[in-house]
Design a protein around this motif. Structure first.
Motif, PDB file in Angstrom:
ATOM      1  N   ALA B 153       0.799  -1.228   0.000  1.00 33.61           N
ATOM      2  CA  ALA B 153       0.000   0.000   0.000  1.00 33.61           C
ATOM      3  C   ALA B 153       0.829   1.275   0.000  1.00 33.61           C
ATOM      4  O   ALA B 153       0.307   2.344  -0.298  1.00 33.61           O
ATOM      5  CB  ALA B 153      -0.944   0.004   1.206  1.00 33.61           C
ATOM      6  N   SER B 159       0.215   2.724  -3.586  1.00 28.41           N
ATOM      7  CA  SER B 159      -0.127   4.022  -2.998  1.00 28.41           C
ATOM      8  C   SER B 159      -1.005   4.832  -3.944  1.00 28.41           C
ATOM      9  O   SER B 159      -1.880   5.587  -3.506  1.00 28.41           O
ATOM     10  CB  SER B 159       1.149   4.792  -2.652  1.00 28.41           C
ATOM     11  N   GLY B 162      -4.678   3.257  -4.042  1.00 32.87           N
ATOM     12  CA  GLY B 162      -5.495   3.659  -2.902  1.00 32.87           C
ATOM     13  C   GLY B 162      -5.954   5.105  -2.993  1.00 32.87           C
ATOM     14  O   GLY B 162      -7.104   5.431  -2.684  1.00 32.87           O
ATOM     15  N   GLN B 166      -9.791   6.545  -3.382  1.00 33.61           N
ATOM     16  CA  GLN B 166     -10.410   7.536  -2.488  1.00 33.61           C
ATOM     17  C   GLN B 166     -11.036   8.673  -3.276  1.00 33.61           C
ATOM     18  O   GLN B 166     -12.114   9.161  -2.948  1.00 33.61           O
ATOM     19  CB  GLN B 166      -9.354   8.092  -1.536  1.00 33.61           C
ATOM     20  N   VAL B 172     -10.983   2.781   1.476  1.00 29.87           N
ATOM     21  CA  VAL B 172      -9.724   2.156   1.094  1.00 29.87           C
ATOM     22  C   VAL B 172      -9.032   1.528   2.302  1.00 29.87           C
ATOM     23  O   VAL B 172      -8.820   2.180   3.321  1.00 29.87           O
ATOM     24  CB  VAL B 172      -8.781   3.183   0.438  1.00 29.87           C
ATOM     25  N   GLY B 174      -5.543  -0.489   3.119  1.00 28.81           N
ATOM     26  CA  GLY B 174      -4.237  -0.900   2.640  1.00 28.81           C
ATOM     27  C   GLY B 174      -3.718  -2.108   3.393  1.00 28.81           C
ATOM     28  O   GLY B 174      -4.183  -2.436   4.488  1.00 28.81           O
ATOM     29  N   PHE B 191      -5.664   6.703   3.984  1.00 27.68           N
ATOM     30  CA  PHE B 191      -6.455   5.476   3.831  1.00 27.68           C
ATOM     31  C   PHE B 191      -7.328   5.271   5.076  1.00 27.68           C
ATOM     32  O   PHE B 191      -6.984   5.688   6.182  1.00 27.68           O
ATOM     33  CB  PHE B 191      -5.539   4.257   3.661  1.00 27.68           C
ATOM     34  N   CYS B 194      -5.141   0.442   7.482  1.00 26.12           N
ATOM     35  CA  CYS B 194      -4.041  -0.286   6.856  1.00 26.12           C
ATOM     36  C   CYS B 194      -3.622  -1.395   7.808  1.00 26.12           C
ATOM     37  O   CYS B 194      -3.466  -1.165   9.012  1.00 26.12           O
ATOM     38  CB  CYS B 194      -2.864   0.641   6.541  1.00 26.12           C
TER      39      CYS B 194
END
Lengths: 335, 335
Positions: B153, B159, B162, B166, B172, B174, B191, B194
């Motif tokens: 992520a 990256s 994600g 959004q 989202v 991760g 995010f 995660c």
């Protein structure tokens, strides 16, 4: 008056056995206002029923409870109607299950119409034909000149997949169990080739039958057939997944873990693999299917083969045979 | 004048080791009419390079021959031009590979433009960002309110996946290795959650972070992460497959055979899984990507993190670390 019915007696361990089913006599039910009483004339037997004999996982249809009547598509005669939409004598398609009589409030019942062969509404003009149509055209999207491979090539779904693919201009290679079925696929259905998966040289024969690789593989059996198909898939191939009989009787499959290899293939060849369940598509696609298929049948462009078994008592054995490839054509029970 | 370059010395067995690479000195080549001489300023290191170190199978890019310069995307300065389209001093994006100097006939070279940070053209505005864009939007198709899960992520692709998700209104989640990366994904990238895949409670934590299941899983790692994702996938989920680092270092994976289980899931949940290789999409989608991404960067809606390594000598060790998740952000080498 008694209603004979077949209920689920036990969750199968692997391949179902006769003792997983039980024949019962119950009273014929009496329709109330808004209901019809149906007498079954034809019962459809289909591989998905194996999935309903136990909990296969979230997202799929609810399983049949122990002791309940086995689920199944039917052609039924309306014996008595207390519903304004139906009259005694009407012939309807529905899902009355593995039994002689059933009540219905009319939901899900459709008139059979003026079919010369009512059982077609359980096969080529019904759920299996619709499965072939949606999976092949909406997910497989065969283009003229592409190679389409379909397993269970003489079965209710596979035979229609191959014939529609031919209508769309694709080259069609069937896979079937035994020389009789393979001969039928080529000589009667007109497939370009058909390979016997029981032949020890199967993988090599399939490769030889697909000199330009495979663009669409309609997945309905899984297992060793899928292993042989995988290396032949072309870049941008499509794999609609409607079932996999070889896994239904399942348990955990032994290694090696073929998922990693498959994902490497899926990536390097940009393959699209998509599962579908035909019940989702009736609202949007059934009318188009019925119109197209009626036209193809009338024009003789789609041929139909049925495997007719007589008597409800014989349904369990016929169904067990279906899961082992012993049927030849769409399996239906005549009551 | 010598050109230092890194060549493939041996096909790796599993995870590459430093001896699979060799640093060589060769003469700087002399441009002929129609050619430019390029000096590398930035070299991109990306997981796909592992695939090029051996033959991964038909359909994928050609592997690097033993003794040849490792392939890679670069930002280069034109040192000398005998090509009408370029002048000495131009800064261009291309694929000069793991070396200080290279000749080009101009094909595949694009001007960097007026980027404050030229290395962006190797990351968020380059191939990794484009991979995220096409895979997420064209295959994943996230809808507002849906849950998108992306592994790696904080990496170059993940990256961006994600952050675009959004922007499109998705929730989202991760997956990353270690608390620092997870903290960065939530606190810096914004995010919703995660989860650390190194945590022994990983599968449970992922389930807790996805109370409404998973609608889009952007697959770029495979292995144990995929195992944890699979039971959480919703009906009609989409799984774009752009890679699977955990399998790159491969060999045959031990059983049980997870393919059968995955196909059952794919069917019962009507999942669409599709591999893609970003090189196929430049012709049709790169302009849209560049416009969208430039806008998002200018508006501060996409954040960028680079992991910069200095010196060509350090490229092999950095690349080996990348395959083990030791980078933090887009890995680039500054020459």
């Amino acid at each position: 008056m008694t209603n004979r019915r077949i209920v689920l007696a036990a969750h199968p361990q692997g391949v179902p056995t006769p003792t997983d089913f039980r024949l019962e006599d119950t009273p014929v039910p009496v329709p109330q206002d808004g209901q019809v009483l149906l007498r079954t004339e034809w019962l459809s037997l289909d591989p998905y029923m194996r999935n309903l004999m136990e909990q296969v996982g979230p997202g799929y249809a609810d399983p049949v409870p122990l002791g309940a009547t086995m689920v199944g598509g039917t052609i039924s005669r309306v014996v008595e109607s207390r519903h304004p939409g139906f009259r005694a004598g009407d012939l309807v398609v529905g899902a009355a299950g593995w039994q002689e009589y059933a009540l219905s409030d009319g939901s899900g019942l459709m008139p059979v119409g003026d079919l010369a062969r009512p059982s077609l509404a359980l096969g080529t003009l019904g759920m299996p034909g619709f499965t072939a149509y949606v999976g092949l055209l909406d997910i497989g999207m065969p283009q003229p000149g592409e190679t389409v491979v379909v397993a269970a090539a003489t079965g209710a779904v596979g035979s229609v997949v191959g014939q529609i693919a031919q209508i769309k201009g694709a080259r069609v290679v069937g896979i079937a169990g035994g020389p009789d079925k393979c001969r039928y696929a080529v000589e009667e259905l007109g497939f370009d080739a058909c390979v016997d998966h029981r032949d020890p040289r199967f993988a090599g024969l399939l490769a030889a039958a697909c000199p330009d690789g495979i663009d669409v593989y309609f997945e309905n059996v899984g297992g060793a057939v899928f292993d042989a198909v995988q290396p032949l898939l072309n870049v941008n191939a499509r794999v609609p997944v409607c079932g996999f009989i070889s896994h239904y009787n399942g348990g955990v499959a032994e290694g090696p873990d073929r998922l990693a290899m498959w994902m490497a293939t899926l990536l390097s060849k940009r393959i699209r693999m998509q599962g579908f369940i035909i019940l989702d598509h009736y609202g949007t696609r059934f009318d188009a299917f019925r119109d197209d298929m009626a036209g193809w049948l009338a024009a003789g462009r789609i041929k139909v083969k049925e495997d007719v078994v007589d008597g409800l008592d014989n349904a369990p054995a016929a169904f067990i045979g279906l899961l082992q490839g012993r049927n030849f054509g769409k399996l239906v029970v005549r009551l």
